[in-house]
Motif scaffolding. Structure first.
Motif, PDB file in Angstrom:
ATOM      1  N   ILE A   1      -6.362   9.992  -5.566  1.00  0.00           N
ATOM      2  CA  ILE A   1      -5.763  10.175  -4.230  1.00  0.00           C
ATOM      3  C   ILE A   1      -4.315   9.690  -4.227  1.00  0.00           C
ATOM      4  N   SER A   2      -4.064   8.524  -4.851  1.00  0.00           N
ATOM      5  CA  SER A   2      -2.695   8.004  -4.923  1.00  0.00           C
ATOM      6  C   SER A   2      -1.794   8.966  -5.685  1.00  0.00           C
ATOM      7  N   GLY A   3      -2.316   9.561  -6.767  1.00  0.00           N
ATOM      8  CA  GLY A   3      -1.528  10.526  -7.520  1.00  0.00           C
ATOM      9  C   GLY A   3      -1.205  11.770  -6.707  1.00  0.00           C
TER      10      GLY A   3
ATOM     11  N   GLU B   1      -9.690   6.665  -6.124  1.00  0.00           N
ATOM     12  CA  GLU B   1      -8.524   6.093  -5.443  1.00  0.00           C
ATOM     13  C   GLU B   1      -7.245   6.388  -6.218  1.00  0.00           C
ATOM     14  N   LEU B   2      -7.314   6.297  -7.541  1.00  0.00           N
ATOM     15  CA  LEU B   2      -6.151   6.630  -8.363  1.00  0.00           C
ATOM     16  C   LEU B   2      -5.787   8.101  -8.218  1.00  0.00           C
TER      17      LEU B   2
ATOM     18  N   ILE C   1       0.819  -1.208   0.000  1.00  0.00           N
ATOM     19  CA  ILE C   1       0.000   0.000   0.000  1.00  0.00           C
ATOM     20  C   ILE C   1       0.860   1.268   0.000  1.00  0.00           C
ATOM     21  N   SER C   2       2.181   1.094  -0.107  1.00  0.00           N
ATOM     22  CA  SER C   2       3.091   2.247  -0.047  1.00  0.00           C
ATOM     23  C   SER C   2       3.760   2.528  -1.377  1.00  0.00           C
ATOM     24  N   ILE C   3       3.216   1.977  -2.459  1.00  0.00           N
ATOM     25  CA  ILE C   3       3.847   2.136  -3.769  1.00  0.00           C
ATOM     26  C   ILE C   3       4.020   3.605  -4.161  1.00  0.00           C
ATOM     27  N   PRO C   4       2.994   4.472  -3.996  1.00  0.00           N
ATOM     28  CA  PRO C   4       3.208   5.891  -4.361  1.00  0.00           C
ATOM     29  C   PRO C   4       4.331   6.545  -3.566  1.00  0.00           C
TER      30      PRO C   4
ATOM     31  N   VAL D   1      -1.054  11.933  -3.398  1.00  0.00           N
ATOM     32  CA  VAL D   1      -0.096  11.521  -2.363  1.00  0.00           C
ATOM     33  C   VAL D   1       1.311  11.447  -2.944  1.00  0.00           C
ATOM     34  N   PHE D   2       1.423  10.898  -4.152  1.00  0.00           N
ATOM     35  CA  PHE D   2       2.728  10.820  -4.816  1.00  0.00           C
ATOM     36  C   PHE D   2       3.329  12.204  -5.027  1.00  0.00           C
TER      37      PHE D   2
END
Length: 349
Positions: free
Chosen positions: A161-163, A158-159, A30-33, A165-166
């Motif tokens: 949010i991940s973007g 979700e994508l 879950i930490s990929i970004p 966060v990245f």
């Protein structure tokens, strides 16, 4: 007996091992970004230092480089995604006609086969091919159904949010890397730190060099593919060259994983001239990849082409796609451990 093994050092090593296992199993997926952001920040750290020396401020140098990266990502994302979505919609709309055309083309080929092979053989071949084409058509049409499109749209938040966060993590890592390095140094003995730093510099240089080499190879492939497709299908040259460039990052599939099936489809549907041009492009891409890959990848990871090729091949055979990248890194790690003195050998023949 057990008291001999229960020492502070043993308990510390055991605790660290357990924490690493828990991290890899639960936190890493879950930490990929965050991991990608950290790796990218480490890759551009030399550029930040160089710009910091000229501007006199790390914050301003980070802000300038981050703004450039953000602008390029947004520009590329806008043009690539809009064009890709447009082509996907057009592809989905034209798919039934294309598949029916493919089935009609096969019927013509079947008529030619009937003049060469016995009726029983051609009937069996025809039945199997017809089943395959029909099942492929139905599978692709079902893939673009309303349910799958709805699931993709549902995954967009979700994508997004991940973007975000990245992007935020990338900026913060770029600012905080010196503090992170100082924190690590404060919690290690000087000798341990120097050996760890030597190993890290070699491994990170190899990893980042491999990433740079992969992107250089894909960029070269994109240039040749774009130029080639301008003479083959100019209206789709940009988007198809970008798709082939992305696919080219996959060592098992590669660029020819797109161009060769495309050539076969063109030949079956009767466009023999286009099929020939795509086949020539495929051969050229395959040759240039095999010629340049060991040299560029070897320079990137700090190995000569032969050990790099052997390590990539063994890694690919042992653990598949990931092994293609892991093999040279493992070889670099082993060589670095010998060079740093962490592994000592005195044997000679």
């Amino acid at each position: 007996m057990f008291k001999k093994w229960i020492t502070k050092r043993t308990l510390t090593i055991t605790l660290i091992a357990v924490l690493v296992i828990l991290f890899v199993y639960f936190i890493l997926p879950i930490s990929i970004p965050l991991i990608i952001a950290l790796l990218l920040a480490l890759m551009i750290e030399p550029l930040i230092k160089r710009l910091e020396g000229k501007m006199g401020s790390r914050k301003w140098s980070v802000t300038a480089i981050y703004s450039l990266i953000l602008g390029l990502l947004l520009l590329f994302g806008y043009f690539f995604l809009t064009k890709l979505i447009e082509n996907i919609i057009q592809f989905a709309a034209d798919l039934p006609d294309k598949m029916n055309g493919l089935i009609d083309a096969w019927s013509k080929i079947e008529a030619r086969i009937n003049t060469v092979l016995p009726d029983s053989v051609t009937t069996t071949i025809n039945d199997e091919v017809q089943k395959f084409l029909l099942s492929m058509r139905d599978s692709i049409i079902n893939y673009f159904n309303v349910e799958n499109i709805t699931l993709f749209i549902a995954a967009l938040p979700e994508l997004l949010i991940s973007g975000l966060v990245f992007l935020v993590a990338l900026f913060l890592f770029m600012l905080e890397i010196p503090k992170i390095k100082q924190f690590i140094r404060n919690h290690m003995y000087d000798s341990t730190y120097q050996k760890s730093l030597f190993v890290w510099q070699r491994i990170s240089g190899s990893i980042f060099g491999m990433i740079r080499a992969a992107f250089i190879l894909s960029f070269i492939t994109w240039v040749f593919t774009f130029i080639g497709l301008l003479f083959i299908t100019p209206e789709n040259a940009m988007i198809m060259s970008l798709v082939i460039c992305v696919v080219d990052l996959l060592p098992i599939l590669g660029a020819t994983g797109i161009t060769i099936p495309w050539a076969i489809y063109a030949y079956i549907t009767g466009d023999h001239f286009m099929a020939m041009k795509l086949l020539l492009l495929s051969i050229f891409l395959l040759v240039q990849r095999k010629v340049l890959e060991p040299k560029i990848m070897g320079n990137g990871v700090g190995l000569s082409p032969l050990p790099t090729l052997i390590a990539m091949y063994i890694g690919l055979k042992l653990i598949g796609f990931i092994g293609f990248f892991v093999g040279p890194i493992v070889l670099i790690l082993i060589l670095t451990l010998f060079e740093s003195g962490a592994i000592k050998t005195n044997f000679k023949i």
